[in-house]
Design a protein around this motif. Sequence first.
Motif, PDB file in Angstrom:
ATOM      1  N   PHE A  22      88.034  83.492  38.758  1.00  0.00           N
ATOM      2  CA  PHE A  22      87.840  83.600  37.314  1.00  0.00           C
ATOM      3  C   PHE A  22      88.010  85.056  36.884  1.00  0.00           C
ATOM      4  N   GLU A  23      88.687  85.253  35.774  1.00  0.00           N
ATOM      5  CA  GLU A  23      88.779  86.587  35.178  1.00  0.00           C
ATOM      6  C   GLU A  23      87.896  86.608  33.932  1.00  0.00           C
ATOM      7  N   LEU A  24      87.005  87.588  33.859  1.00  0.00           N
ATOM      8  CA  LEU A  24      86.109  87.714  32.706  1.00  0.00           C
ATOM      9  C   LEU A  24      86.788  88.536  31.612  1.00  0.00           C
ATOM     10  N   VAL A  25      86.851  87.948  30.423  1.00  0.00           N
ATOM     11  CA  VAL A  25      87.496  88.609  29.284  1.00  0.00           C
ATOM     12  C   VAL A  25      86.561  88.470  28.080  1.00  0.00           C
ATOM     13  N   ALA A  26      86.990  89.007  26.968  1.00  0.00           N
ATOM     14  CA  ALA A  26      86.183  88.910  25.751  1.00  0.00           C
ATOM     15  C   ALA A  26      86.168  87.471  25.240  1.00  0.00           C
ATOM     16  N   PRO A  27      85.085  87.035  24.582  1.00  0.00           N
ATOM     17  CA  PRO A  27      85.057  85.679  24.021  1.00  0.00           C
ATOM     18  C   PRO A  27      86.270  85.424  23.135  1.00  0.00           C
TER      19      PRO A  27
ATOM     20  N   ALA B 227      88.482  79.510  28.193  1.00  0.00           N
ATOM     21  CA  ALA B 227      87.221  78.893  27.793  1.00  0.00           C
ATOM     22  C   ALA B 227      86.201  79.983  27.512  1.00  0.00           C
ATOM     23  N   ASP B 228      85.237  79.659  26.674  1.00  0.00           N
ATOM     24  CA  ASP B 228      84.107  80.559  26.445  1.00  0.00           C
ATOM     25  C   ASP B 228      82.901  80.033  27.206  1.00  0.00           C
TER      26      ASP B 228
ATOM     27  N   LEU C 221      77.361  79.994  34.773  1.00  0.00           N
ATOM     28  CA  LEU C 221      77.861  79.978  33.409  1.00  0.00           C
ATOM     29  C   LEU C 221      77.847  78.572  32.830  1.00  0.00           C
ATOM     30  N   GLY C 222      77.496  78.480  31.553  1.00  0.00           N
ATOM     31  CA  GLY C 222      77.535  77.216  30.843  1.00  0.00           C
ATOM     32  C   GLY C 222      78.756  77.146  29.948  1.00  0.00           C
ATOM     33  N   LEU C 223      79.560  76.061  30.136  1.00  0.00           N
ATOM     34  CA  LEU C 223      80.717  75.825  29.281  1.00  0.00           C
ATOM     35  C   LEU C 223      80.358  74.762  28.242  1.00  0.00           C
TER      36      LEU C 223
ATOM     37  N   SER D 116      77.643  86.156  26.087  1.00  0.00           N
ATOM     38  CA  SER D 116      78.788  85.270  25.908  1.00  0.00           C
ATOM     39  C   SER D 116      80.044  85.974  26.405  1.00  0.00           C
ATOM     40  N   ILE D 117      80.836  85.267  27.167  1.00  0.00           N
ATOM     41  CA  ILE D 117      82.070  85.840  27.720  1.00  0.00           C
ATOM     42  C   ILE D 117      83.192  84.821  27.607  1.00  0.00           C
ATOM     43  N   GLY D 118      84.406  85.303  27.833  1.00  0.00           N
ATOM     44  CA  GLY D 118      85.550  84.421  27.958  1.00  0.00           C
ATOM     45  C   GLY D 118      85.949  84.323  29.424  1.00  0.00           C
ATOM     46  N   LEU D 119      86.459  83.166  29.809  1.00  0.00           N
ATOM     47  CA  LEU D 119      86.933  82.946  31.176  1.00  0.00           C
ATOM     48  C   LEU D 119      88.423  82.652  31.156  1.00  0.00           C
ATOM     49  N   ARG D 120      89.149  83.376  31.975  1.00  0.00           N
ATOM     50  CA  ARG D 120      90.574  83.122  32.128  1.00  0.00           C
ATOM     51  C   ARG D 120      90.841  82.675  33.557  1.00  0.00           C
ATOM     52  N   ILE D 121      91.679  81.641  33.706  1.00  0.00           N
ATOM     53  CA  ILE D 121      92.079  81.147  35.035  1.00  0.00           C
ATOM     54  C   ILE D 121      93.545  81.518  35.246  1.00  0.00           C
TER      55      ILE D 121
END
Length: 339
Positions: free
Chosen positions: A267-272, A277-278, A295-297, A318-323
Amino acid sequence: MAGIKINGLNKFYGDTQALFDVSLDIADGEFVVFVGPSGCGKSTLLRCLAGLEGVDSGSIEIGGRDVTKAEPVDRDLAMVFQSYALYPHMSVRANMEFGMKVNGLPAKERETRIAEAARILQLGEYLDRKPSQLSGGQRQRVAIGRAIVKDPKVFLFDEPLSNLDAKLRVQMRVELEGLHKQLAATMIYVTHDQVEAMTMADKIVVLNGGRVEQVGTPMELYHTPNSRFVAEFIGSPAMNVFSPKAGLTDLALNPATAFVGCRPEHFELVAPGQGHADATVTVKEQLGGESLLYLGLAGGTNVVARVDGDDATDVGQSIGLRIPPKRLHQFDSSGHALH
């Protein structure tokens, strides 16, 4: 040569089938681990190899010789069990010597083999002690030494480290890996612990419900699991597998995809709003060099991300997730991988 060839093995206990058409090729000198959850058939398969269980159909060859119906003593194997099975009234030396005595090996040859096994396993100073005077790790080494002195073609290990504490298990894993390199022997090792499987094996055989789910090197199974079962069994923490309906957007998916997967470290952590997905951080486990973010989706789906130990992300954030596309796994409704 001590390669093993298993062809179409089936095993029943009454009306219950324990093994289903198992076929495997194990090369001479390989360290192969049978792994799977309790009841998957891994110990049954090992016992069939050892001749401790009969088979209902199929064949077993060791070193090119059909041993399907051979007695255990005629298979040129040595087995190390979960219980050390040492004679408590005998010294370490006598425990290691007993089987050779029964088989009529000359005293000088027995002495030579015991000395070599004691050297390899660093048991020289304990040869005159009784098992009750040894630690758990030392007792397990004696059990392994008893197998070494037989000079077998194949070593079979049935969850040999289960009775040891966590620190000793790690130490004995390293010792067994070193032993394999010294002896260059074919070794088959049964465990339910996928960490043992990943760290020790040349090749892993994943069993599920008496069937071979997948065979491959540790990293092949880790990076290219052919089923959801393997994906979630291999790896610690396990691969995250969840419905694409859990708030995922902008992912190019196969139309047959019912579940998607991503390893925690991928998982890459990015801004919401900037990822696929957030998520909200519900728990953070700090483990020193790394941290695990729980983390809760959307829709109540929970996943785990592995991040650097110094990562500042905190609970409630709160974070954004990039795959990354090359790290995305897709499975159909039956759990088969889609490539």
